[in-house]
Design an enzyme around this catalytic site. Structure first.
Site, short mmCIF file in Angstrom:
data_model
loop_
_atom_site.label_atom_id
_atom_site.label_comp_id
_atom_site.label_asym_id
_atom_site.label_seq_id
_atom_site.Cartn_x
_atom_site.Cartn_y
_atom_site.Cartn_z
N ARG A 83 -28.40 15.29 -48.24
CA ARG A 83 -27.64 15.44 -49.49
C ARG A 83 -27.62 16.91 -49.90
NH1 ARG A 83 -30.21 14.09 -53.28
NH2 ARG A 83 -32.08 13.22 -52.36
N TYR A 125 -22.33 12.92 -44.16
CA TYR A 125 -23.71 12.46 -44.11
C TYR A 125 -24.14 11.59 -45.29
CZ TYR A 125 -28.41 12.38 -42.40
OH TYR A 125 -29.59 11.94 -41.88
N LYS A 172 -25.48 6.45 -53.48
CA LYS A 172 -25.93 7.28 -54.61
C LYS A 172 -24.79 7.56 -55.60
CE LYS A 172 -29.84 7.67 -52.47
NZ LYS A 172 -31.12 7.18 -52.92
N HIS A 195 -33.25 4.33 -59.17
CA HIS A 195 -33.62 4.66 -57.79
C HIS A 195 -34.94 3.96 -57.48
CE1 HIS A 195 -34.36 8.19 -54.71
NE2 HIS A 195 -33.84 7.12 -54.13
N SER A 227 -36.86 10.67 -53.31
CA SER A 227 -36.40 10.55 -51.93
C SER A 227 -37.51 10.90 -50.95
CB SER A 227 -35.21 11.49 -51.71
OG SER A 227 -34.17 11.15 -52.59
N ALA A 228 -37.61 10.09 -49.91
CA ALA A 228 -38.62 10.27 -48.85
C ALA A 228 -40.05 10.28 -49.40
CB ALA A 228 -38.33 11.52 -48.02
N CYS A 229 -40.31 9.45 -50.41
CA CYS A 229 -41.66 9.33 -50.97
C CYS A 229 -42.21 7.91 -50.85
CB CYS A 229 -41.68 9.80 -52.42
SG CYS A 229 -41.48 11.58 -52.55
N LYS A 232 -40.44 4.55 -50.64
CA LYS A 232 -39.86 3.29 -51.15
C LYS A 232 -39.66 2.27 -50.04
CE LYS A 232 -36.37 5.25 -53.14
NZ LYS A 232 -36.84 6.60 -52.77
N THR A 233 -38.99 2.69 -48.96
CA THR A 233 -38.72 1.73 -47.88
C THR A 233 -40.03 1.15 -47.36
OG1 THR A 233 -36.71 2.92 -47.28
CG2 THR A 233 -37.61 1.43 -45.62
N ASN A 234 -41.02 2.03 -47.19
CA ASN A 234 -42.30 1.56 -46.66
C ASN A 234 -43.01 0.59 -47.59
OD1 ASN A 234 -43.32 2.84 -43.94
ND2 ASN A 234 -41.95 4.30 -44.94
N ASP A 261 -34.13 0.85 -52.12
CA ASP A 261 -33.70 2.15 -52.63
C ASP A 261 -33.13 2.10 -54.05
OD1 ASP A 261 -33.47 4.99 -51.84
OD2 ASP A 261 -31.32 4.71 -52.06
N ASN A 286 -34.91 14.48 -41.61
CA ASN A 286 -34.15 13.52 -42.44
C ASN A 286 -33.29 12.61 -41.55
OD1 ASN A 286 -33.32 12.38 -44.95
ND2 ASN A 286 -31.41 13.55 -44.87
N ARG A 288 -32.12 9.25 -39.85
CA ARG A 288 -32.07 7.96 -40.56
C ARG A 288 -31.66 6.83 -39.65
NH1 ARG A 288 -33.26 7.92 -46.39
NH2 ARG A 288 -33.67 10.11 -46.80
N ASN A 319 -51.74 0.04 -49.47
CA ASN A 319 -51.25 0.17 -50.85
C ASN A 319 -51.24 -1.18 -51.57
OD1 ASN A 319 -50.88 2.93 -50.56
ND2 ASN A 319 -48.75 2.73 -49.90
P1 GTP Z 1 -35.37 7.67 -49.33
O1 GTP Z 1 -34.67 6.75 -48.38
O2 GTP Z 1 -35.07 9.11 -49.05
O3 GTP Z 1 -35.10 7.34 -50.76
O4 GTP Z 1 -36.96 7.58 -48.99
P2 GTP Z 1 -38.09 6.49 -49.33
O5 GTP Z 1 -38.60 6.69 -50.70
O6 GTP Z 1 -37.60 5.13 -48.97
O7 GTP Z 1 -39.29 6.92 -48.34
P3 GTP Z 1 -39.83 6.23 -46.99
O8 GTP Z 1 -40.49 4.91 -47.24
O9 GTP Z 1 -38.76 6.25 -45.98
O10 GTP Z 1 -40.99 7.25 -46.58
C1 GTP Z 1 -40.74 8.61 -46.37
C2 GTP Z 1 -41.85 9.21 -45.53
O11 GTP Z 1 -43.11 9.04 -46.19
C3 GTP Z 1 -41.98 8.56 -44.16
O12 GTP Z 1 -42.20 9.57 -43.19
C4 GTP Z 1 -43.19 7.67 -44.29
O13 GTP Z 1 -43.87 7.50 -43.06
C5 GTP Z 1 -44.05 8.39 -45.35
N1 GTP Z 1 -44.85 7.43 -46.17
C6 GTP Z 1 -44.40 6.29 -46.75
N2 GTP Z 1 -45.40 5.62 -47.39
C7 GTP Z 1 -46.52 6.38 -47.22
C8 GTP Z 1 -47.88 6.23 -47.66
O14 GTP Z 1 -48.28 5.26 -48.33
N3 GTP Z 1 -48.74 7.24 -47.31
C9 GTP Z 1 -48.34 8.31 -46.57
N4 GTP Z 1 -49.25 9.23 -46.27
N5 GTP Z 1 -47.06 8.48 -46.14
C10 GTP Z 1 -46.16 7.53 -46.46
C1 SPV Z 2 -32.24 9.63 -50.77
O1 SPV Z 2 -32.12 10.84 -50.53
O2 SPV Z 2 -32.85 9.20 -51.78
C2 SPV Z 2 -31.69 8.65 -49.81
C3 SPV Z 2 -30.90 9.15 -48.67
O3 SPV Z 2 -31.87 7.45 -50.00
S1 SPV Z 2 -29.24 9.44 -49.06
O4 SPV Z 2 -28.51 8.17 -48.95
O5 SPV Z 2 -28.70 10.42 -48.11
O6 SPV Z 2 -29.12 9.92 -50.42
MN MN Z 3 -33.25 7.11 -51.85
#
Ligand code: GTP
Ligand code: SPV
Ligand code: MN
Length: 583
Positions: A70, A198, A207, A227, A249-251, A253-255, A276, A363, A365, A492
């Protein structure tokens, strides 16, 4: 296929006149259409088929190397009054913005097919769902939208019935960052995006619609577009609680949304509703309910392996579009921390050389249908959504923020959400690892002034007396050497259990100036390799550090000037005062 809705037909005609495509294709959303487009992209080189035996129906797309995330600095909220967009957004006058991008759209689709994509965000029969139409010249966008939304004939029927839809116009343009803009016109319920193919820049249902435009609509109509992931946690006794969690983002959520209970937790089950975005409404009884507007996951690939997230790891072994991963010599997708195989070609298609950086883009995906997730909840299709027990905020912070704490009240929870800070990640272009304020994980996504947004959040206290409790978590505390102090991922669940116990009033907590923290004995760490001193430090607060934090929060809130709700300032002062007393 065309449409009986003249507002839609007129708009499509106007866009065609401006962009001059060779062909117009109305998407019906069928599997045959998906397959046809995939085959066409395999011929053009836009998609590369991956190893058929191990990754059936999986394809790799390599985006332009300048177009991998983004672009917040090129994302605008274009409202009549600049103050309505607020200091949290880049603003442009709507007339100026239209003129600027229309000049770029002029003739932009010459020689290309223009796809008209009717889509519905949310279960097709849900009163909480909202529809849109994206016009794009990217077949990659079409196949991603097929996975990510309810797209095609049924959505069009709903649009024709309702007569209203969000208009999203997209073209990849010439992919030049100089001619890239992601413009939002919330007052017109429209979006214009050009110059990027992208993710969140191009899949306009996500978004742009489901957060920026929807947050604006939500304020007008009395709901929230957030979000947030939505997850169900079922105990061995069969009690299920639904949590909605906002992390940047990337903190994680999916996990968290598809967490796998560790071996130490037999009988626990996790149900994924969304990973998300959550749309939250109060029902007639004052219960907050959530639907996931999306139908698929656009998830971060690196870090996904059989230990961290086996469900995701297995789920993406079929019917998945990969964007910007590396490949192995035998044509399997590869990424950092996959733990099996090794890369031979990097994400840009060059022979892999570790001196050029990671093999997969940080990043990179996967796009995959939510139905492929083994923990998919059938209630993701429920028109009325699921009842929410707790709202959880969080961020990625090396220090300061404890593993978990609870807000003392709704308005204190709003302050906690408004104060979220997190290290930036590769999900957005720009520097990575810089701590910035990311209120409610919505800094890049709120379609209006944060001051008004917080006032909207605060107003829920008057509308219901059975609102969910609010919490803050931080999975990312590190020691001096950069090692994570908390094991995270499946573990967690131990923290979610405390959150649920608090919601059920089954456990006491410790009142501190910043909120309610767990007693050490109430977080079950049996079988975990975490020293008691580590738990102690994860579950305590440093008063002096927190005093600094509160000063920084005060300064941040002040930057919103007169529009900042007085209530929020007051509760911030109360926390600061309590910290002073504790010193
Ligand atoms: P967006 O799709 O960008 O909104 O991201 P998201 O919030 O869904 O994050 P996602 O679950 O994809 O995790 C992002 C990164 O953080 C990945 O590389 C994971 O492996 C890592 N991660 C997720 N959960 C944990 C956790 O509990 N501990 C640690 N150390 N890393 C984590
Ligand atoms: C984010 O950045 O929070 C995402 C990826 O979920 S994107 O759809 O590119 O915004
Ligand atoms: Mn997101």
């Amino acid at each position: 296929m065309t449409t009986t809705l003249s507002a839609l037909q007129d708009w499509v005609d106007q866009v065609a006149k401006l962009t001059q495509p060779e062909d117009i294709h109305w998407c019906n959303g069928s599997d045959a259409e998906y397959k046809r487009l995939v085959n066409q992209m395999c011929r053009s080189g836009d998609l590369i088929p991956l190893n058929e035996d191990d990754y059936p129906n999986c394809y790799l797309h390599r985006s332009d190397p300048s177009d991998v995330a983004r672009v917040e600095h090129l994302t605008f909220v274009c409202t009549e009054h600049e103050d309505d967009a607020g200091p949290n957004n880049h603003w442009m006058n709507p007339a100026e913005a239209h003129e600027k991008v229309d000049a770029l759209f002029d003739g932009a689709m010459q020689g290309r097919t223009m796809y008209v994509i009717p889509y519905c965000m949310g279960p097709i029969d849900s009163p909480y769902a909202r529809s849109g139409v994206e016009i794009t010249d990217s077949p990659y966008v079409v196949v991603n939208m097929k996975i990510m939304t309810r797209m095609g004939a049924k959505a069009l029927a709903r649009i024709e019935r309702e007569g209203t839809f969000v208009k999203g116009l997209h073209s990849i343009g010439d992919l030049s960052p100089e001619r890239r803009f992601i413009m939002h016109f919330p007052e017109e319920l429209s979006i214009k995006s050009i110059g990027s193919g992208y993710g969140g820049n191009a899949l306009l249902g996500k978004k742009c619609h489901a957060l920026r435009i929807a947050s604006w609509q939500a304020r007008e109509e009395g709901w929230l577009a957030e979000h947030m992931l939505i997850v169900g946690v079922e105990s061995p006794e069969g009690e299920t609680h639904y949590l909605a969690c906002a992390f940047p983002s990337a903190c994680g959520k999916t996990n968290l949304a598809m967490l796998i209970p560790p071996k130490s937790h037999p009988g626990w089950k996790i149900w994924t509703l969304g990973d998300d975005i959550a749309w939250l409404h109060l029902d007639d009884e004052g219960q907050l309910r959530a639907i996931n507007p999306e139908a698929g996951y656009f998830g971060v690939v690196p870090g996904t392996n059989a230990q961290t997230n086996k469900n995701a790891f297995d789920m993406i072994k079929g019917d998945t579009i990969f964007t910007n991963v590396a490949v192995t010599a035998d044509n399997q997708p590869w990424w950092e921390d996959k733990k099996v195989g090794s890369p031979s070609t990097d994400w840009q298609g060059h022979a892999f050389d570790s001196r050029n950086g990671p093999a997969a883009h940080p990043n990179s995906r996967f796009t995959v249908s939510a139905r492929k997730n083994p923990s998919y909840s059938e209630l993701a299709e429920a028109p009325e959504g699921v009842p929410i027990s707790a709202l959880v905020f969080g961020g990625r912070r090396k220090e300061l923020a404890p593993l978990v704490y609870e807000a003392k009240s709704w308005r204190h929870g709003v302050l906690i959400g408004a104060s979220v800070a997190s290290e930036t990640t590769a999900a957005s272009s720009g520097a990575v690892g810089v701590v910035r304020r990311d209120p409610m994980a919505m800094k890049p996504f709120c379609g209006y002034n944060f001051a008004d947004y917080w006032a909207h959040w605060l107003s829920f206290a008057e509308k219901s007396d059975r609102l969910p409790k609010m919490f803050h978590v931080n999975w990312f505390r590190q020691d001096k050497t950069g090692k994570y102090l908390w094991p995270g991922f499946g573990e967690n669940l131990r923290v979610l259990r405390w959150i649920i116990d608090r919601c059920e009033n089954r456990v006491d907590g410790i009142e501190t100036p910043i909120g309610i923290l767990p007693r050490l004995e109430d977080i079950d760490v049996s079988g975990l390799d975490v020293a008691p001193e580590t738990m102690q430090s994860l579950l305590s607060i440093d008063t002096e550090q927190w005093q600094h934090e509160m000063e920084s929060v005060a300064e941040y809130l002040d930057s919103y000037g007169d529009r900042l709700p007085e209530d929020l300032r007051q509760v911030q002062q109360q926390v600061a005062e309590a910290l002073k007393q504790a010193d």
